[in-house]
Design an enzyme around this catalytic site. Structure first.
Site, PDB file in Angstrom:
ATOM      1  CG  ASN A  43       0.355 -30.423  46.148  1.00 54.83           C
ATOM      2  OD1 ASN A  43       1.164 -30.444  45.251  1.00 54.83           O
ATOM      3  ND2 ASN A  43      -0.633 -29.550  46.183  1.00 54.83           N
TER       4      ASN A  43
ATOM      5  CD  GLU B 268       1.224 -26.323  43.902  1.00 55.63           C
ATOM      6  OE1 GLU B 268       1.828 -26.685  42.882  1.00 55.63           O
ATOM      7  OE2 GLU B 268       1.087 -27.049  44.893  1.00 55.63           O
TER       8      GLU B 268
ATOM      9  CG  ASP C 263       2.643 -27.901  48.628  1.00 49.76           C
ATOM     10  OD1 ASP C 263       2.141 -28.677  47.798  1.00 49.76           O
ATOM     11  OD2 ASP C 263       3.583 -27.144  48.363  1.00 49.76           O
TER      12      ASP C 263
END
Lengths: 191, 616
Positions: free
Chosen positions: B301, B217, B343
């Protein structure tokens, strides 16, 4: 343009209208090149802020709708939203609630953004100009309903995930201690 | 539990024929029974023989054995006496964040790592009340707390060669002398200023300590590294994006499917140089097959979440890899989610099993992916034997066994300026990090997982190092049926669920299976539960002081008795609303998880206590 609000009327009415007019003027003011108080002015003393720094209770832009909407955009553009979400928090603490670790005065928040904080708040002073920082300060405060309600953003361009800032309850800010630093239990205390 | 086989009611259309029964008399959660006929001898699946060892009463790594079975051969605690289980001792760690670590048991000692600041406690089980022998504090940088996407968790330590080895949130791999608690070596392998953190539990294979980074992220570039067990020196690094030379792809690399073949795909499947900030970390689980001498794991991801900013397959993110442990050399790879849209990290566990397959024995790994499919892959080649849904899926239609391709549902593709609704599973997937268990006695896998969907909208995002690189507004909600969690018993041979238990909250704890035919798991309300491994019938539960998201383990104490241990302390991504004190009015908080967890603060406070249970 602002003067059109102040038309002659009953005496009490004039007073109300003048007040409204002043609020409206600062609400609508758009600033492209402003000289807001420099970072150095934003000493982290609430007293200094209120008396001699020239920063009002809500910061230079707390009542300015345009600056608030700029602040909202900057909040996304500088990825504040990734850590604080739309005020509810995540990697960073919530900003729409009443709890403040490092102070809720505009100068405190300015210092938080510019210099960072030890438990994971990055310093942004090398990336964000003082003016933009003050716009962010105004927007951050509006998330918990601080500053002029009329100036706060009424809607979001994105998917609705929280009540708009203008509809958010005005929280009574309280200072909290940072999340408890760990106190490993003493060996004797072990059952 | 005769009530288990009550009224049949079809619940969804994802191939699961679901039958629901009313709640049990004692206020237990309702069971959903899918199929009751489990052959008495089990399904025929066995733990890969080379990847497991005879029961020795210890628990030296989080997944118990190299096959990641999380099966204890101890059988003192059984379906008939588990109701008498009581706390033997408890220990408050003083750390009130999500506790995901497995307690580790070596000889007469127990070790447990807390969430940040990653304290390591060592208990002497031979002393009354298992007294604390020492505590080691690695003193991670305080600023690392702001770089961890989903609470400041740690998934545990591993033991080898007299050392307890684990990774700190600020990217130090530390080896601590198991006797004295003195640091033996420490190696810094990542940089928090680039958004890297570490939360995974190392796997130690021969003289290699295998570790990977978190930060999908934050625009990190993902990797796995092999460190020297003796010195901590980094012996190899395999990147998950970039040219073949740094992904450690060479002449031995033989991906099964055409879609994964080609040169420098880690560069060519990205626009420009975006692979340098493309995610693909490694914060989950690694298994090891000594017979093939291969390690297996998946990458995370791609970043940012906004898929419009990274057209292409985005290799090698959300990909399963087989590598040589000594050199890191890639042997095969299979990308579950090319150009991932939601994700769906590939980091979930794989359990190494041998199953009867079309008349012969086949060595497989079973991997419950975030995308909602349970994959059975041939361990040697990466061929997909089956990929069947274990939760309700709307984001895709199926996985082709011929091409290995995931058939996406085009109506669920996120586009800027548009809100995509009811994407199932949600971003944490049908299942997140919480590891499954397998019992060779039933031949079933016990899969703790969640049942969530989401609405999402991509937003433009710029890369600023050390800040999130996400570009997606998300709000999650309960999936079909309204319950947010399941424990599913999966038949790895037929590729079908056998029974499942529904839970109000995501089941974010690991599972443990024992030779007493008991399966243990914890709930986010704080219940520690025991159920019958054959039927899922509830047998016992105990309310701890906080939600449980840890990994239960079983061991034999120096007194010869069987014990079961688990950490209680809510948090993690799902429990961030409590651990981080987040505001329930913002459903996008914690990357959208708060939208589905608003009621959690009403049922559990923060916590951080180790619980150890026994029969007497």
């Amino acid at each position: 343009m602002c003067s059109r609000f102040a038309e002659p009327a009953a005496r009490a009415g004039i007073v109300v209208l003048v007040v409204l007019a002043l609020a409206a003027c600062s609400r609508e003011r758009r600033t492209f090149h402003d000289s807001p108080p420099a970072a150095s002015v934003a000493a982290e003393s609430a007293k200094a802020v209120r008396s001699d720094s020239g920063v009002s209770r809500d910061g230079p832009y707390g009542n300015n709708a345009w600056a608030l909407s700029q602040g909202k955009q900057l909040f996304s553009a500088f990825n504040c939203v990734g850590c604080h979400s739309h005020g509810g928090g995540g990697m960073g603490p919530p900003l729409m609630d009443s709890a403040w670790i490092y102070g809720f005065e505009p100068a405190n928040i300015y210092a938080t953004i510019a210099n960072g904080r030890p438990n994971g708040m990055p310093a942004f002073k090398s990336r964000i100009t003082p003016q933009q920082t003050w716009e962010l300060v105004a927007y951050v405060r509006s998330m918990s309903g601080q500053g002029s309600k009329a100036a706060r953003t009424n809607r979001s361009d994105e998917m609705e995930v929280r009540p708009a800032e203008a509809q958010t309850k005005t929280e009574k800010p309280v200072l909290v201690t940072p999340p408890p630093t760990v106190t490993p239990p003493a060996q004797e205390g072990h059952p | 539990m005769s009530a288990l086989c009550a009224c049949a009611l079809s619940l969804n259309g994802c191939g699961l024929d679901v039958h629901r029964t009313p709640a049990g008399a004692e206020g237990q959660q309702p069971h959903i029974v899918l199929q009751t006929a489990l052959p008495p001898g089990g399904t025929g699946a066995q733990i890969a023989a080379a990847a497991t060892a005879p029961e020795d009463g210890q628990w030296i790594r989080p997944a118990k054995d190299f096959a990641s079975s999380r099966f204890s051969g101890l059988n003192e605690i059984t379906t008939s006496n588990v109701a008498q289980l009581k706390p033997a001792w408890t220990f408050p760690t003083g750390v009130l964040r999500g506790q995901e670590a497995a307690p580790i048991v070596v000889g007469h000692m127990m070790y447990v790592v807390t969430a940040y600041p990653n304290l390591l406690y060592a208990f002497d089980l031979s002393k009354p009340g298992a007294s604390l022998k020492w505590m080691y504090n690695p003193k991670p940088a305080t600023s690392s707390q702001g770089e961890a996407c989903c609470d400041v968790v740690n998934r545990g330590a591993s033991y080898a060669d007299g050392k307890i080895i684990y990774a700190t949130l600020d990217n130090n791999v530390v080896a601590v002398d198991a006797e004295s608690g003195k640091e033996v070596w420490r190696t810094k392998v990542g940089d928090i200023n680039k958004g890297e953190t570490m939360t995974m539990a190392p796997l130690i294979v021969k003289d290699r300590v295998l570790v990977g980074n978190s930060g999908g992220e934050m625009g990190v570039r993902g990797w796995i590294k092999g460190l020297d067990l003796k010195t901590g020196a980094v012996k190899w690094t395999a990147m998950h994006t970039g040219p073949d030379s740094v992904v450690l792809i060479g002449p031995s690399f033989k991906p099964f499917y055409k879609k994964d073949q080609g040169t420098d795909l880690g560069v060519k499947t990205w626009p420009g140089t975006t692979w340098q900030i493309g995610g693909g970390g490694m914060w989950g689980w690694i298994s090891y097959d000594p017979a093939l001498d291969l390690i297996f794991y998946g990458s995370s991801n791609p970043g940012p979440w906004n898929p419009e900013q990274r057209p292409g397959d985005n290799k090698w993110t959300s990909t399963f890899f087989a590598r040589r442990p000594e050199t890191g050399e890639a042997i095969w790879a299979y990308q579950m989610n090319p150009h991932d849209l939601h994700d769906y990290d590939g980091v979930n566990e794989s359990i190494l099993l041998d199953i009867p397959w079309h008349g012969s024995k086949r060595g497989i790994l079973v991997h419950p992916d975030r995308n909602g499919y349970m994959y059975a892959l041939d361990r040697a080649t990466g061929e997909v034997l089956y990929a069947n849904p274990y939760v309700h899926i709307t984001s895709s239609d199926s996985v082709s066994l011929k091409t290995g391709e995931l058939a996406l549902n085009p109506t669920k593709e996120p586009k800027m300026g548009k809100i995509v609704r009811d994407v199932c599973p949600a971003a944490p997937g049908g299942k997140d990090w919480q590891p499954s268990a397998f019992s060779p006695r039933t031949g079933l896998m016990y899969v703790p997982h969640q049942n969530l969907c989401m609405d999402e909208q991509p937003t433009a995002v710029s890369y600023i190092s050390g800040t999130p690189y996400v570009g997606m507004d998300v709000r999650m909600k309960p999936g079909m049926g309204g319950n947010r969690g399941f424990v599913t018993a999966w038949n790895p041979v037929t590729g079908k669920p056998v029974w499942r238990i529904s839970e109000p909250f995501p089941v974010w704890s690991g599972a443990l299976a024992t030779a007493g035919d008991v399966v243990f798991y914890g709930t986010m309300e704080g219940w520690f539960k025991a159920v019958d491994a054959r039927t899922g019938a509830p047998l016992w539960k105990y309310k701890t002081t906080s939600g449980i998201i840890g990994q239960p383990v079983a061991f034999r104490g120096p007194d010869g008795k069987e014990y079961v241990a688990v950490m209680s302390g809510v948090g993690g991504w799902s429990g961030a609303i409590v651990a981080g004190g987040l505001d329930p009015r913002d459903s996008s908080a914690a990357l959208g998880f708060v939208g589905a967890m608003r009621d959690l603060p009403r049922v559990t406070p923060k916590g951080g206590t180790l619980y150890v249970f026994s029969l007497r």
